[in-house]
Design a protein around this motif. Structure first.
Motif, PDB file in Angstrom:
ATOM      1  N   UNK A  94       0.880  -1.172   0.000  1.00 48.54           N
ATOM      2  CA  UNK A  94       0.000   0.000   0.000  1.00 48.54           C
ATOM      3  C   UNK A  94       0.915   1.218   0.000  1.00 48.54           C
ATOM      4  N   UNK A  95       0.707   2.120  -0.968  1.00 50.29           N
ATOM      5  CA  UNK A  95       1.515   3.340  -1.075  1.00 50.29           C
ATOM      6  C   UNK A  95       3.011   3.038  -0.954  1.00 50.29           C
ATOM      7  N   UNK A  96       3.442   1.975  -1.638  1.00 45.39           N
ATOM      8  CA  UNK A  96       4.863   1.645  -1.673  1.00 45.39           C
ATOM      9  C   UNK A  96       5.401   0.900  -0.468  1.00 45.39           C
ATOM     10  N   UNK A  97       4.563   0.660   0.551  1.00 47.99           N
ATOM     11  CA  UNK A  97       5.026  -0.062   1.742  1.00 47.99           C
ATOM     12  C   UNK A  97       4.614  -1.528   1.641  1.00 47.99           C
ATOM     13  N   UNK A  98       5.586  -2.452   1.592  1.00 49.10           N
ATOM     14  CA  UNK A  98       5.246  -3.873   1.497  1.00 49.10           C
ATOM     15  C   UNK A  98       4.524  -4.376   2.747  1.00 49.10           C
ATOM     16  N   UNK A  99       3.596  -5.298   2.540  1.00 48.55           N
ATOM     17  CA  UNK A  99       2.885  -5.927   3.659  1.00 48.55           C
ATOM     18  C   UNK A  99       3.498  -7.297   3.897  1.00 48.55           C
ATOM     19  N   UNK A 100       3.395  -7.816   5.149  1.00 40.76           N
ATOM     20  CA  UNK A 100       3.990  -9.130   5.404  1.00 40.76           C
ATOM     21  C   UNK A 100       3.321 -10.208   4.568  1.00 40.76           C
ATOM     22  N   UNK A 101       4.133 -11.086   4.023  1.00 38.83           N
ATOM     23  CA  UNK A 101       3.634 -12.184   3.188  1.00 38.83           C
ATOM     24  C   UNK A 101       3.375 -13.397   4.068  1.00 38.83           C
ATOM     25  N   UNK A 102       2.429 -14.209   3.630  1.00 38.07           N
ATOM     26  CA  UNK A 102       2.180 -15.463   4.348  1.00 38.07           C
ATOM     27  C   UNK A 102       3.446 -16.300   4.292  1.00 38.07           C
ATOM     28  N   UNK A 103       3.777 -16.916   5.397  1.00 38.83           N
ATOM     29  CA  UNK A 103       4.939 -17.801   5.446  1.00 38.83           C
ATOM     30  C   UNK A 103       4.464 -19.176   5.018  1.00 38.83           C
ATOM     31  N   UNK A 104       4.964 -19.689   3.890  1.00 38.60           N
ATOM     32  CA  UNK A 104       4.370 -20.895   3.317  1.00 38.60           C
ATOM     33  C   UNK A 104       4.425 -22.143   4.190  1.00 38.60           C
ATOM     34  N   UNK A 105       5.537 -22.409   4.831  1.00 44.42           N
ATOM     35  CA  UNK A 105       5.642 -23.679   5.542  1.00 44.42           C
ATOM     36  C   UNK A 105       5.968 -23.465   7.008  1.00 44.42           C
ATOM     37  N   UNK A 106       5.142 -22.703   7.674  1.00 47.55           N
ATOM     38  CA  UNK A 106       5.367 -22.433   9.088  1.00 47.55           C
ATOM     39  C   UNK A 106       4.437 -23.335   9.892  1.00 47.55           C
ATOM     40  N   UNK A 107       4.585 -23.305  11.203  1.00 45.81           N
ATOM     41  CA  UNK A 107       3.697 -24.114  12.033  1.00 45.81           C
ATOM     42  C   UNK A 107       3.337 -23.346  13.295  1.00 45.81           C
ATOM     43  N   UNK A 108       2.235 -23.743  13.888  1.00 50.63           N
ATOM     44  CA  UNK A 108       1.780 -23.169  15.158  1.00 50.63           C
ATOM     45  C   UNK A 108       1.443 -24.332  16.081  1.00 50.63           C
ATOM     46  N   UNK A 109       1.566 -24.088  17.376  1.00 53.86           N
ATOM     47  CA  UNK A 109       1.068 -25.111  18.280  1.00 53.86           C
ATOM     48  C   UNK A 109       0.591 -24.490  19.578  1.00 53.86           C
ATOM     49  N   UNK A 110      -0.303 -25.215  20.225  1.00 53.87           N
ATOM     50  CA  UNK A 110      -0.921 -24.767  21.460  1.00 53.87           C
ATOM     51  C   UNK A 110      -2.063 -25.703  21.803  1.00 53.87           C
ATOM     52  N   UNK A 111      -2.883 -25.255  22.744  1.00 59.05           N
ATOM     53  CA  UNK A 111      -4.055 -26.047  23.131  1.00 59.05           C
ATOM     54  C   UNK A 111      -5.317 -25.358  22.622  1.00 59.05           C
ATOM     55  N   UNK A 112      -6.331 -26.162  22.310  1.00 61.65           N
ATOM     56  CA  UNK A 112      -7.593 -25.625  21.801  1.00 61.65           C
ATOM     57  C   UNK A 112      -8.288 -24.845  22.918  1.00 61.65           C
ATOM     58  N   UNK A 113      -8.486 -23.541  22.669  1.00 62.09           N
ATOM     59  CA  UNK A 113      -9.213 -22.691  23.622  1.00 62.09           C
ATOM     60  C   UNK A 113     -10.702 -22.675  23.273  1.00 62.09           C
ATOM     61  N   UNK A 114     -11.007 -22.704  21.972  1.00 60.20           N
ATOM     62  CA  UNK A 114     -12.410 -22.743  21.536  1.00 60.20           C
ATOM     63  C   UNK A 114     -12.488 -23.230  20.102  1.00 60.20           C
ATOM     64  N   UNK A 115     -13.649 -23.723  19.763  1.00 61.92           N
ATOM     65  CA  UNK A 115     -13.935 -24.157  18.396  1.00 61.92           C
ATOM     66  C   UNK A 115     -14.330 -22.910  17.602  1.00 61.92           C
ATOM     67  N   UNK A 116     -13.920 -22.832  16.339  1.00 59.86           N
ATOM     68  CA  UNK A 116     -14.254 -21.694  15.477  1.00 59.86           C
ATOM     69  C   UNK A 116     -15.293 -22.157  14.457  1.00 59.86           C
TER      70      UNK A 116
END
Length: 180
Positions: A94-116
């Protein structure tokens, strides 16, 4: 002029232009947008199953310079389009400022707090205790049988949530199970 780069086996086009306006659905939602490059309109269509307006676009104003990435839409059975139509992939700048790109092969972990749940009420993922959202789609959720408190390790494309708190992962693999 669109800049082309091959991304996996899908052609992703990067188009620079000025934001013209949103395109509305018959029900009043936002289903896409037009940008203009040297007076030539280019249309980007948001995914039907998506959340409507991608979060980074919420504050865009007419005339702002954008770099938008998309994949070409197949020709419509209704005939030739009045201009080029792409499926929206992401807002790159936007207006010449790059936005963060999705990281293709990243991972997350944690415990389920709620169902979406998706807009139509079907479970489509989980929110973890660290604020991350693991999007599994309804068929993936049915495959996993997750409950509140379960440990989750998910891999896939990761990007920041619109709120700035946490990330969203488009899950390809959860707890060593490949999602269909």
């Amino acid at each position: 002029m669109p800049h082309h780069n091959s991304h996996e086996t899908v052609d992703v086009w990067s188009v620079e232009g000025r934001f013209a306006h949103y395109l509305y659905s018959p029900k009043g939602g936002i289903e896409g947008m037009l940008i203009e490059t040297d007076g030539i309109p280019t249309q980007f269509v948001f995914e039907r199953h998506g959340e409507g307006l991608p979060s980074q676009l919420a504050d865009i104003r007419a005339g702002q310079a954008l770099v938008v990435e998309g994949t070409e839409s197949p020709p419509s059975p209704k005939g030739e389009a009045a201009h080029t139509v792409y499926r929206f992939e992401r807002l790159a700048a936007i207006d010449g400022k790059p936005l963060p790109e999705a990281q293709p092969d990243d991972s997350v972990d944690g415990r389920v707090a709620r169902i979406h749940y998706a807009r139509h009420g079907e479970a489509n993922g989980v929110v973890l205790d660290n604020g991350d959202f693991v999007h599994t789609r309804p068929q993936g959720f049915a495959q996993l049988n997750l409950k509140v408190g379960d440990r989750v390790q998910a891999e896939g494309r990761v990007r920041p949530l619109a709120t700035g708190e946490g990330r969203v992962v488009e899950a390809a693999r959860v707890n060593d199970i490949d999602l269909e």
